[in-house]
Design an enzyme around this catalytic site. Structure first.
Site, mmCIF file in Angstrom:
data_model
loop_
_atom_site.group_PDB
_atom_site.id
_atom_site.type_symbol
_atom_site.label_atom_id
_atom_site.label_comp_id
_atom_site.label_asym_id
_atom_site.label_seq_id
_atom_site.Cartn_x
_atom_site.Cartn_y
_atom_site.Cartn_z
ATOM 1 N N GLU A 52 0.884 -1.171 0.000
ATOM 2 C CA GLU A 52 0.000 0.000 0.000
ATOM 3 C C GLU A 52 0.913 1.210 0.000
ATOM 4 O OE1 GLU A 52 -1.900 3.069 0.549
ATOM 5 O OE2 GLU A 52 -2.004 2.506 2.663
ATOM 6 N N CYS A 86 -2.256 9.146 4.041
ATOM 7 C CA CYS A 86 -2.057 8.543 2.720
ATOM 8 C C CYS A 86 -3.310 8.649 1.861
ATOM 9 C CB CYS A 86 -1.626 7.089 2.860
ATOM 10 S SG CYS A 86 -2.854 6.022 3.637
#
Length: 278
Positions: A52, A86
């Site tokens: 990720e 993020c």
């Protein structure tokens, strides 16, 4: 299963425990260089990975959006965790017909944010995590302006203790966004150019994690159709992107691969076994 988080842009050091036979797989939330390092080490040992990595999320405002709600959501999406999340919105792509009004409201709302002690209840924006992150952010702003962006707000470090930076907005009417985040960009009509939705890297989409669309439309048909053309891993309509344990989370391309959370996240780290009896 091994799991670690690394937010630095520097490549991850070799991890001897990745070579341990007791470690069956690894998942990383971190930078693109760190993802390459972990994937290479695990690939050499034929161990599964889930990555990720970084993204460049577009926040798309369509002509029929409720601007008051869109601006409120946009500011929250950009400033979550002082902009260090993020899944924070990185670029704002706004339809031509509502661009001027959106830009004005967005800048006014960002300007009103209270910067200060993160423990104080009246504070909207606290400090960045490190001096290096603040310097990198300032360098990004300077490069964006040098490449033709209009500085609409901020753009300066705040003195004193702590790594504070002014809430900053840059705008650009035309030309590709490139790799500079935190911009407000004008888009003509209903169409949003494909290269703008996913960021760009030498003419190709580089990042594709998630995106959001602010639109009020019967059955959300146009907004959903736009998300179907967007290669990102997730899409939200009339709301801020959020992590939900019920929904798979992750990106594609250089934003990584595999999924966390939800049924798909559970299946990433289990083996499918076939038993056939005759």
């Amino acid at each position: 299963m091994a799991r670690f988080r690394r937010c630095s842009s520097a490549p991850a050091r070799r991890r001897p425990w990745l070579a341990d036979d007791r470690v069956a797989a690894a998942t990383l939330t971190g930078s693109e260089p760190a993802g390459r390092s972990v994937a290479a080490q695990c690939g050499d040992r034929i161990k599964k990975t889930v990555l990720e990595l970084g993204g460049s999320d577009p926040f798309i405002v369509m002509p029929s959006a409720d601007l008051e709600e869109a601006v409120s959501t946009a500011v929250k999406a950009r400033t979550i965790n002082n902009g260090q999340s993020c899944i924070a919105a990185k670029r704002f792509i706004v339809a031509e017909s509502v661009y001027d009004d959106f830009e004005r409201r967005f800048v006014e709302t960002m300007k009103a944010l209270q910067v200060g002690d993160p423990m104080a209840p009246e504070t909207d924006m606290g400090p960045l995590a490190t001096s290096a992150i603040r310097e990198e952010l300032h360098a990004q702003v300077e490069r964006a302006v040098a490449s033709g962006a209009r500085l609409l707000l901020g753009g300066r470090m705040i003195g004193g203790p702590g790594y504070f930076y002014e809430p900053t907005v840059a705008g650009r009417r035309t030309a590709p966004i490139g790799r500079f985040p935190r911009r407000v960009v004008r888009a003509g009509g209903h169409a949003v150019p494909r290269h703008r939705r996913g960021g760009s890297h030498r003419g190709r989409q580089r990042f594709a994690v998630r995106s959001r669309v602010e639109r009020v439309d019967e059955r959300y048909r146009r907004a959903v159709a736009l998300h179907r053309r967007n290669p990102g891993g997730r899409g939200f309509v009339n709301g801020m992107v959020a992590s939900d344990p019920r929904l798979p989370f992750g990106g594609v391309k250089r934003s990584g691969y595999g999924r966390e959370l939800g049924v798909f996240g559970i299946r990433e780290f289990v083996n499918v076994k076939t038993v056939w009896c005759k």
